[in-house]
Design an enzyme around this catalytic site. Structure first.
Site, PDB file in Angstrom:
ATOM      1  N   GLY A  93       6.178   5.581  -1.759  1.00  0.00           N
ATOM      2  CA  GLY A  93       5.224   5.114  -2.760  1.00  0.00           C
ATOM      3  C   GLY A  93       5.846   4.424  -3.950  1.00  0.00           C
ATOM      4  N   GLY A  94       7.107   3.985  -3.825  1.00  0.00           N
ATOM      5  CA  GLY A  94       7.746   3.253  -4.905  1.00  0.00           C
ATOM      6  C   GLY A  94       8.462   4.109  -5.918  1.00  0.00           C
ATOM      7  NE  ARG A 150       1.673   9.153   6.649  1.00  0.00           N
ATOM      8  CZ  ARG A 150       1.326   7.928   6.298  1.00  0.00           C
ATOM      9  NH1 ARG A 150       0.359   7.311   6.950  1.00  0.00           N
ATOM     10  NH2 ARG A 150       1.927   7.306   5.298  1.00  0.00           N
ATOM     11  CB  VAL A 174      -4.377   3.928   5.261  1.00  0.00           C
ATOM     12  CG1 VAL A 174      -5.707   3.494   4.655  1.00  0.00           C
ATOM     13  CG2 VAL A 174      -3.855   5.180   4.567  1.00  0.00           C
TER      14      VAL A 174
END
Length: 446
Positions: free
Chosen positions: A164-165, A291, A294
């Site tokens: 996430g950065g 997984r 999205v």
């Protein structure tokens, strides 16, 4: 096949998994926090269990309560969706110890791919192209300087346990390196409880390309082509499409087969995504997400393969429903992540949706767990839903997306719909000419 699956998640992904289970005749169990008692997946599930108060650590990350829900309802498997416990190796091990099937890869594969350094070393061993960089953790400033000098500036210092950065800092030259190194270590320790960092060559204008893979856990595996996820804000994906405007069919086949071979060699089970930076016709491995993503619907739209169905099949021991030779790509698909945020400042906008009208028509899909009168809680991510559009060509897909965005109405809260209405008519986006820095530059100028 399973008798009853507990869905250890919330929102649109919980509803997405529930639908796949229903189509296979599998009973479903929804777990929810007190804030999500009125959620759509809770209303539609065969059974539901409240697992705690709103904070995620007390509900959706509460392994003890989720296990208790399995025992109460008799669920024999758990689908973790994405986020929360989906890439938690300890959770997978605990479920196995309790005789409950984790619908995902083995704890070992989750653990290996969850460590960025180990993942990179594994990828290299499997023949996947990687970004030039350090062989492992960098612990000293002098060592960082030596490695950076060898691979050439600019470089990026990354948290080994990151995402996430967070824990990522760019050093344009030697004078920037010391601060980037120490700042990244500090951020990594604060965000992940692990200050380990490594160094890679920084690519100036890459695209973000990811390959969808499926493994049967027995040495079989396939790829389903690529997704282009280059439109990002603060390292978070905003717009995804398949196929990538930048790749040829030959490039897709070549990098896809490399990833599929890696899955076969690993004996990987279920869905996974191998992510790359792509620049000057070269692929550079970033990470593997173990997984469901999205953005998985764009792959489903161009292949007509239900990824959750495949996850359920593999986890139940039935294997994949398709071979590589049977995978065919048709048309183009784009996904927009519609968030409950101010479209200029991106400040979250939780609250009640007073009017909701999703678009419809040929080639239009909306994955969302909201409805008119639903209140988006302030405790979780701000995703309202995902608008996915398919067309025979990219041009047709863009026109259909423009029409669908004009139809989409979400009142009572702010949303990012206006941003996408601007993007869909932008000349660079229409031409497919963008990289991972494009959106932030665009936002800074507007």
């Amino acid at each position: 096949m399973f008798n009853k699956v507990l869905i250890a998640n919330r929102g649109e992904i919980a509803l997405r998994v529930l639908r796949a289970c229903k189509e296979l005749g599998i009973d479903t169990v929804a777990v929810h926090s007190t804030a999500d008692a009125d959620a759509m997946h809770v209303r539609l599930a065969d059974a539901s269990v409240c697992i705690g108060p709103p904070p995620s650590r007390d509900s959706y990350l509460n392994i003890h309560e989720i296990l208790a829900a399995c025992e109460i309802t008799g669920a024999d498997a758990i689908h973790p969706g994405y986020g929360f416990l989906s890439e938690n190796a300890k959770f997978a091990e605990i479920l196995e110890a309790h005789g409950i099937t984790f619908i995902g890869p083995s704890a070992e594969h989750i653990r290996v791919m969850g460590d960025k350094i180990e993942a990179k070393n594994t990828a290299q061993r499997l023949g996947i192209p990687v970004v030039p960089g350090s062989d492992g953790e960098i612990t000293e400033e002098a060592e960082a300087l030596r490695v950076a000098s060898e691979i050439g500036f600019p470089v990026i210092v990354k948290a080994a346990a990151g995402g996430g950065g967070r824990g990522m800092k760019v050093a344009k030259d030697k004078s920037d390196l010391a601060q980037a190194f120490h700042t990244a270590r500090t951020e990594a320790g604060a965000a992940f409880g692990d200050s380990a960092v490594y160094i890679e060559k920084y690519l100036a204008k890459p695209r973000h390309i990811e390959i969808q893979v499926l493994g049967d856990g027995k040495g079989g595996g396939i790829h389903l082509g690529e997704r282009d996820c280059s439109l990002q804000r603060r390292h978070q994906k905003v717009w995804e499409e398949a196929a990538s405007p930048a790749l040829t069919a030959e490039q897709r086949s070549e990098i896809g087969e490399i990833c599929a071979n890696a899955v076969r060699e690993l004996g990987y089970s279920g869905a996974g995504t191998v992510e790359f930076l792509y620049e000057n016709d070269e692929f550079y491995f970033i990470e593997m997400n173990t997984r469901l993503q999205v953005e998985h619907p764009v792959t489903e739209m161009i292949t007509r393969i239900d990824l959750v169905n495949e996850q359920l099949r593999v986890a139940s021991g039935n294997g994949l429903s398709v071979t590589q030779e049977e995978v065919a790509y048709t048309g183009h698909a784009i996904e927009c992540r519609i968030n409950a945020e101010n479209p200029q400042t991106f400040v979250p906008s939780p609250g009640q949706i007073t009017y909701y009208h999703p678009p419809g028509g040929l080639g239009v899909r909306v994955d969302s767990g909201v409805y008119q009168g639903y209140s988006i809680p302030p405790y979780y991510d701000s995703l309202i839903g995902k608008l996915i559009v398919h067309g025979r060509t990219r041009d047709e897909c863009m026109m259909r997306l423009r029409r669908a965005l004009d139809e989409f109405v979400v009142d009572g809260i702010e949303s990012t719909l206006p941003l996408f209405r601007d993007l869909v008519v932008n000349a660079d986006i229409k031409a497919g000419d963008y990289d991972i820095h494009w959106l932030e530059k665009y936002l800074a100028d507007h």
